[in-house]
Write a protein that holds these residues in place. Structure first.
Motif, mmCIF file in Angstrom:
data_model
loop_
_atom_site.group_PDB
_atom_site.id
_atom_site.type_symbol
_atom_site.label_atom_id
_atom_site.label_comp_id
_atom_site.label_asym_id
_atom_site.label_seq_id
_atom_site.Cartn_x
_atom_site.Cartn_y
_atom_site.Cartn_z
ATOM 1 N N GLY A 120 0.816 -1.209 0.000
ATOM 2 C CA GLY A 120 0.000 0.000 0.000
ATOM 3 C C GLY A 120 0.848 1.256 0.000
ATOM 4 N N LEU A 121 1.915 1.250 0.779
ATOM 5 C CA LEU A 121 2.800 2.421 0.832
ATOM 6 C C LEU A 121 3.494 2.661 -0.498
ATOM 7 C CD1 LEU A 121 4.360 1.978 4.387
ATOM 8 C CD2 LEU A 121 3.065 3.964 3.588
ATOM 9 N N ASP A 122 3.850 1.604 -1.191
ATOM 10 C CA ASP A 122 4.505 1.766 -2.493
ATOM 11 C C ASP A 122 3.600 2.499 -3.481
ATOM 12 O OD1 ASP A 122 6.837 0.569 -1.717
ATOM 13 O OD2 ASP A 122 6.326 -1.417 -2.514
ATOM 14 N N ALA A 123 2.281 2.308 -3.338
ATOM 15 C CA ALA A 123 1.330 2.930 -4.268
ATOM 16 C C ALA A 123 0.746 4.232 -3.734
ATOM 17 C CB ALA A 123 0.193 1.947 -4.574
ATOM 18 N N LEU A 124 1.067 4.588 -2.491
ATOM 19 C CA LEU A 124 0.489 5.787 -1.890
ATOM 20 C C LEU A 124 1.182 7.037 -2.434
ATOM 21 C CD1 LEU A 124 -1.667 6.378 0.387
ATOM 22 C CD2 LEU A 124 0.284 6.726 1.912
ATOM 23 N N PRO A 125 0.422 7.995 -2.951
ATOM 24 C CA PRO A 125 1.053 9.221 -3.471
ATOM 25 C C PRO A 125 1.828 9.962 -2.384
ATOM 26 C CG PRO A 125 -1.231 9.049 -4.207
ATOM 27 C CD PRO A 125 -1.030 7.983 -3.171
ATOM 28 N N GLU A 126 2.876 10.652 -2.783
ATOM 29 C CA GLU A 126 3.701 11.396 -1.825
ATOM 30 C C GLU A 126 2.921 12.514 -1.145
ATOM 31 O OE1 GLU A 126 7.255 12.791 -3.614
ATOM 32 O OE2 GLU A 126 8.046 10.784 -4.067
ATOM 33 N N THR A 127 1.854 12.973 -1.768
ATOM 34 C CA THR A 127 1.071 14.055 -1.162
ATOM 35 C C THR A 127 0.377 13.609 0.120
ATOM 36 O OG1 THR A 127 -0.761 13.456 -2.640
ATOM 37 C CG2 THR A 127 0.661 15.282 -3.312
ATOM 38 N N TYR A 128 0.230 12.285 0.318
ATOM 39 C CA TYR A 128 -0.402 11.780 1.539
ATOM 40 C C TYR A 128 0.667 11.659 2.629
ATOM 41 C CZ TYR A 128 -4.651 10.634 -1.060
ATOM 42 O OH TYR A 128 -5.784 10.708 -1.814
ATOM 43 N N ARG A 129 1.245 12.781 2.977
ATOM 44 C CA ARG A 129 2.368 12.765 3.908
ATOM 45 C C ARG A 129 1.957 12.298 5.302
ATOM 46 N NH1 ARG A 129 5.198 18.146 6.165
ATOM 47 N NH2 ARG A 129 6.893 17.198 7.382
ATOM 48 N N ARG A 130 0.817 12.801 5.796
ATOM 49 C CA ARG A 130 0.369 12.414 7.126
ATOM 50 C C ARG A 130 0.038 10.915 7.181
ATOM 51 N NH1 ARG A 130 -4.444 13.952 8.409
ATOM 52 N NH2 ARG A 130 -5.061 12.669 6.629
ATOM 53 N N ASP A 131 -0.712 10.412 6.183
ATOM 54 C CA ASP A 131 -1.049 8.989 6.154
ATOM 55 C C ASP A 131 0.202 8.140 5.959
ATOM 56 O OD1 ASP A 131 -3.661 9.664 6.485
ATOM 57 O OD2 ASP A 131 -4.267 9.294 4.417
ATOM 58 N N GLY A 132 1.136 8.641 5.158
ATOM 59 C CA GLY A 132 2.382 7.907 4.966
ATOM 60 C C GLY A 132 3.118 7.693 6.271
ATOM 61 N N ALA A 133 3.138 8.729 7.117
ATOM 62 C CA ALA A 133 3.800 8.598 8.421
ATOM 63 C C ALA A 133 3.102 7.546 9.277
ATOM 64 C CB ALA A 133 3.815 9.941 9.133
ATOM 65 N N TRP A 134 1.784 7.552 9.261
ATOM 66 C CA TRP A 134 1.034 6.596 10.072
ATOM 67 C C TRP A 134 1.298 5.160 9.612
ATOM 68 C CZ3 TRP A 134 -1.122 4.686 14.076
ATOM 69 C CH2 TRP A 134 -2.091 3.681 13.999
ATOM 70 N N TYR A 135 1.172 4.909 8.334
ATOM 71 C CA TYR A 135 1.314 3.534 7.853
ATOM 72 C C TYR A 135 2.764 3.058 7.905
ATOM 73 C CZ TYR A 135 -3.564 3.661 6.511
ATOM 74 O OH TYR A 135 -4.927 3.748 6.552
#
Length: 434
Positions: free
Chosen positions: A353-368
């Protein structure tokens, strides 16, 4: 001046210690006390304040104008503070500094032109119509509401990148703008204004939840749900219940999560496929939290089918569901696997999921990423866990508090129990960034 007998005369930002007339201006710098006040968790405020100040329930009651049994009921969660007058007595009596308590009055909003500073401004003619509609109660038009819709959508996407804290005051101001427009709305536009108010309240609820302000989040979700029902908006009515289910899941209350997610589905049968899918996956997460594997996996499969069908007709989905796709669902699969201690499954799903998550989702990226670090630590891969955690610390510290930040501390605790050097390495890094 007798501060001991007249709580309303205590200077703002000053607190009692020991009930002896002495004051400690640093009391409200205590993180647990500040967090409880910010979320208006008055039971925790009372308990923590008394512990820090060394006073009894009776003494605290004297300061806030309540009898001891009422203080006890609030501390135990048997009574909620719903009166504005009681709330103000608490703020004054305990000397809570300005800016700590959540849910500032909407009447403090800035005028509409200030909103143009935070998002692309409308042309001068539209800005004049918005301002006049508020100041002079003139009729509201479709173009005005279209602009406010666009403004809300842009703020939602900005929040994914910069986090919720910079946007809270802006969104309170914007909601006040929408509420003021109601007086000038007629016919179908009146319903649309109510619908727009519901969407703003839901966004404010989410941002309060993101900051760990549970009481404020629940209040905003309730207001959003009420407005959604008034506007006949099944999608938002179901969404608010699903988000309350998410709050229950975050608090470790699996049964409540399941009940609220079920209510999101049966109470709004006209909701979109995506909204139904969100409710199904929330119900699944509640079952996963309660270790009900069969129900969890069945509902996850059902939710995935709804997502696939929703993706075929994205035009039928409400605007706030822009994030809900198969990438996001893959991450949710990983979260369910974490509950079952399926460390490898959790790591695989979250990493995909993280590999496909756009960089703009910075807050969600930190959580996951923090959850990925936890899964790797639980699966006996301490070096990979620390590497992911170290990469996550900057965003978790800047925009991922309290959730991603707390998850990194959980990862550190798992590593410390394993006895290797990685646990101490992560603890030191977290302390250095705190």
């Amino acid at each position: 001046m007798d501060f001991g007998t007249n709580p309303s005369q205590v200077p703002i930002g000053t607190s009692y210690i020991g009930g002896m007339g002495d004051f400690d201006t640093n009391l409200w710098s205590h993180p647990r006390l500040m967090a409880a006040a910010t979320g208006e968790d008055w039971g925790t405020v009372f308990r923590t304040y008394r512990q820090l100040a060394g006073i009894s329930q009776m003494k605290l009651g004297e300061r806030v104008g309540l009898v001891q049994p009422d203080v006890s009921d609030i501390e135990r969660g048997r009574r909620r503070v719903t009166s504005v007058e009681v709330r103000q007595r608490i703020i004054s009596g305990l000397g809570i500094p300005p800016g700590i308590v959540a849910g500032a009055a909407l009447s403090e909003a800035l005028p509409v032109p200030a909103l143009a500073l935070t998002s692309p401004a409308p042309d001068e003619d539209l800005l004049a119509r918005v301002t006049n509609a508020i100041d002079g109660c003139q009729r509201v038009d479709k173009v005005t509401l279209d602009w406010l819709d666009r403004l809300l959508a842009e703020h939602r996407r900005a929040e994914d990148t910069i986090g919720s804290r910079p946007l809270v005051d802006v969104m309170r101001q914007q909601l006040r703008t929408v509420v003021d427009l109601y007086a000038g709305a007629r016919g179908p536009l009146e319903e649309r204004v109510v619908r727009l108010a519901s969407e703003h309240a839901q966004f404010l609820a989410w941002m309060a939840q993101d900051q760990g302000q549970s009481a404020a989040a629940l209040a905003w979700y309730d207001r959003s749900h009420e407005w959604a029902l008034e506007a006949g908006d099944a999608d938002m009515a179901a969404t608010t219940l699903s988000m309350k289910a998410h709050m229950a899941w975050s608090g470790g209350r699996g049964a409540r999560c399941v009940r609220l997610a079920e209510a999101a589905r049966w109470s709004a049968p006209g909701a979109s496929l995506g909204v139904q899918g969100m409710a199904a996956q929330m119900e699944a997460r509640g079952h996963a939290l309660n270790q009900n594997g069969d129900q969890a996996h069945r509902l996850l499969d059902e939710a995935q089918e709804l997502i696939v069908r929703a993706a075929q007709h994205p035009e039928d989905e409400p605007p706030w569901m822009y994030f809900y796709d198969e990438t996001w669902f893959t991450l949710q699969r990983g979260m369910a696997a974490l509950h079952f201690r399926d460390w490898q499954g959790a790591a695989d799903h979250i990493a995909a999921g993280l590999d496909a998550l756009p960089e703009t989702y910075r807050r969600d990226g930190a959580w996951y990423r923090s959850c990925l670090a936890h899964a790797l630590a639980g699966g006996g891969e301490p070096e990979r866990a620390v590497a992911v955690a170290m990469e996550t610390i900057p965003d978790a510290s800047a925009i991922g508090r309290p959730h991603a930040w707390n998850e990194l501390h959980t990862t550190a605790a798992v590593l410390m129990r394993q006895g290797g050097a990685e646990g101490r390495q992560l603890v030191d890094a977290l302390q250095a960034s705190d």
